[in-house]
Write an enzyme that holds these catalytic residues in place. Structure first.
Site, PDB file in Angstrom:
ATOM      1  N   CYS A   1      74.457   0.695  10.432  1.00  0.00           N
ATOM      2  CA  CYS A   1      73.806  -0.315   9.590  1.00  0.00           C
ATOM      3  C   CYS A   1      72.307  -0.413   9.867  1.00  0.00           C
ATOM      4  O   CYS A   1      71.534  -0.779   8.976  1.00  0.00           O
ATOM      5  CB  CYS A   1      74.438  -1.683   9.829  1.00  0.00           C
ATOM      6  SG  CYS A   1      76.142  -1.850   9.261  1.00  0.00           S
ATOM      7  N   MET A   2      71.893  -0.121  11.090  1.00  0.00           N
ATOM      8  CA  MET A   2      70.493  -0.333  11.476  1.00  0.00           C
ATOM      9  C   MET A   2      69.605   0.874  11.209  1.00  0.00           C
ATOM     10  O   MET A   2      68.410   0.832  11.517  1.00  0.00           O
ATOM     11  CB  MET A   2      70.431  -0.691  12.967  1.00  0.00           C
ATOM     12  CG  MET A   2      71.018  -2.051  13.286  1.00  0.00           C
ATOM     13  SD  MET A   2      70.816  -2.509  15.011  1.00  0.00           S
ATOM     14  CE  MET A   2      72.112  -1.542  15.787  1.00  0.00           C
TER      15      MET A   2
END
Length: 404
Positions: A394-395
């Protein structure tokens, strides 16, 4: 770098990240829900953990790590671009006329910080004593912060055919997508390399789609989650664009239950190698419908596609697209540990190369199972990073991978 990727696991060459900043300190127990956050992290520890993550990517792959703040400042030296972004950011408070006053009083770097971490009435009043903020209280936001910005996977997605610029479902995150699109359309390192496939030119208020729902299955297939954040209409339009371009032959629409822990498709499974997938079993079993889009014809510049509702499981689809598929469940299938580690995105590891992943150190049972499958697992601290309920994938927004 051509800003296209043909796999989820090719050796990483370049990635975009955002080091959390003051926008995290804007969170309180009272506004966190409004700002779409799950908790109130400790910023300094969050930054330390994020630094470990970005430094590990550099040391383990040699990849270039682009930081959003640096790219944004470079683009904002164009005053016209800066003015537009500030005006758009002020629309919610109804004080667009203050944009010029802000630009006169803040440097370019300060404006970049304002666009990510927000601006309150009392803060602007220190530089503009005669400020008329209407009915807003002194501690109200003129510009709201973007605490979810360190989840760089969502505001856009790269595919074998080009870039999807996200239309974010939640109003509080739409400015993130606007920042990313502005950077890639105007930064000298990227503007000549982009091939946007969504939204179409001039499209107003496009249906919502977020990058976490887009997974490249193979050279010829892409899966898109129909989730609480990605609409069916957007998937249809993206499928038309992908299939018309010619590289992708099949686009799968995966219907996810509207549950917080299945927010995006990449919380259900991630691809770690040409024949290895990490999944969260409960989510895989909860997928009750999958559709496949294929090209019908292109006639008079009009693209016609067909949609087939598949009477088979998502696992069967993956087995057809991925030869000799091996499936590993989070926590090796132990239901108690799997549920616990999925809360901290056990299935959302970041592949930096074939069978090389970065994972949260807290997901010990999943990491052990990965190692038993021959996967190299590099761990990062996660006490604060995980509070946003997003994992290493996600990052990160991969901008370039080695072709496989």
């Amino acid at each position: 770098m051509n800003l296209r990727i043909n796999s989820e696991y090719g050796t990483l060459k370049a990635v975009l990240m955002h080091r959390p900043g003051r926008e995290i300190d804007r969170l309180t127990p009272y506004n966190k829900d409004f700002l779409l956050f799950e908790d109130v992290p400790y910023l300094e520890a969050l930054q330390q953990e994020h630094d470990v993550f970005s430094n590990l990517i550099k040391s383990s792959t040699g990849a270039t790590v682009y930081q959003l703040r640096e790219l944004l400042i470079r683009v904002l030296y164009d005053r016209e671009i800066l003015l537009k972004l500030v005006k758009d950011s002020l629309k919610r408070s109804g004080l667009v006329h203050l944009a010029e006053e802000i630009l006169e009083r803040y440097s370019t770097a300060e404006c970049a910080a304002i666009l990510t971490s927000g601006l309150k009435v009392h803060e602007l009043r220190r530089k503009y004593p005669n400020l008329d903020a209407g009915e807003l209280l002194e501690y109200a936001f003129l510009i709201t912060p973007c605490p979810n910005l360190y989840f760089q996977r969502d505001p856009m997605a790269l595919t074998p055919s080009g870039i999807i610029f996200s239309s974010m479902k939640m109003e509080g995150r739409q400015r993130e997508a606007d920042l990313l699109r502005t950077i890639f359309e105007n930064h000298p390192d990227f503007k000549e390399l982009i091939h946007p496939i969504y939204p179409s030119n001039g499209q107003q208020n496009p249906p919502s789609i977020e990058g976490g729902d887009v997974i490249v299955l193979s050279h010829e297939a892409v899966a898109i989650g129909n989730s609480e954040r990605t609409d069916e209409k957007a998937i249809y339009q993206v499928a038309k664009a992908l299939l018309a371009e010619g590289t992708v032959k099949r686009v799968y629409e995966v219907h996810l239950p509207e549950k917080r822990n299945y927010m995006h498709l990449d919380t259900v499974f991630t691809i770690l190698d040409e024949n290895l997938v990490l999944t969260y079993p409960d989510a895989m079993n909860a997928v009750l419908k999958t559709s496949c889009y294929t090209l019908k014809e292109i006639q008079d510049d009009k693209v016609h596609i067909r949609r087939e509702v598949l009477k088979e499981s998502l696992l069967t689809v993956l087995e057809r697209e991925i030869s000799h598929l091996e499936v590993l469940a989070t926590a090796d299938g132990n239901p108690d540990y799997s549920m616990r580690e999925q809360w901290f995105d056990g299935a959302n590891v970041f592949a930096i190369g074939p069978r090389r992943v970065i994972s949260y150190n807290r997901n010990i049972h999943t990491n052990r199972a990965l190692r038993n499958m021959g996967v190299e697992v590099l761990e990062i601290p996660s006490s604060e990073l995980s509070r946003g309920l997003g994992g290493p994938r996600c990052m990160t927004m991969p901008l370039s991978r080695a072709r496989v």
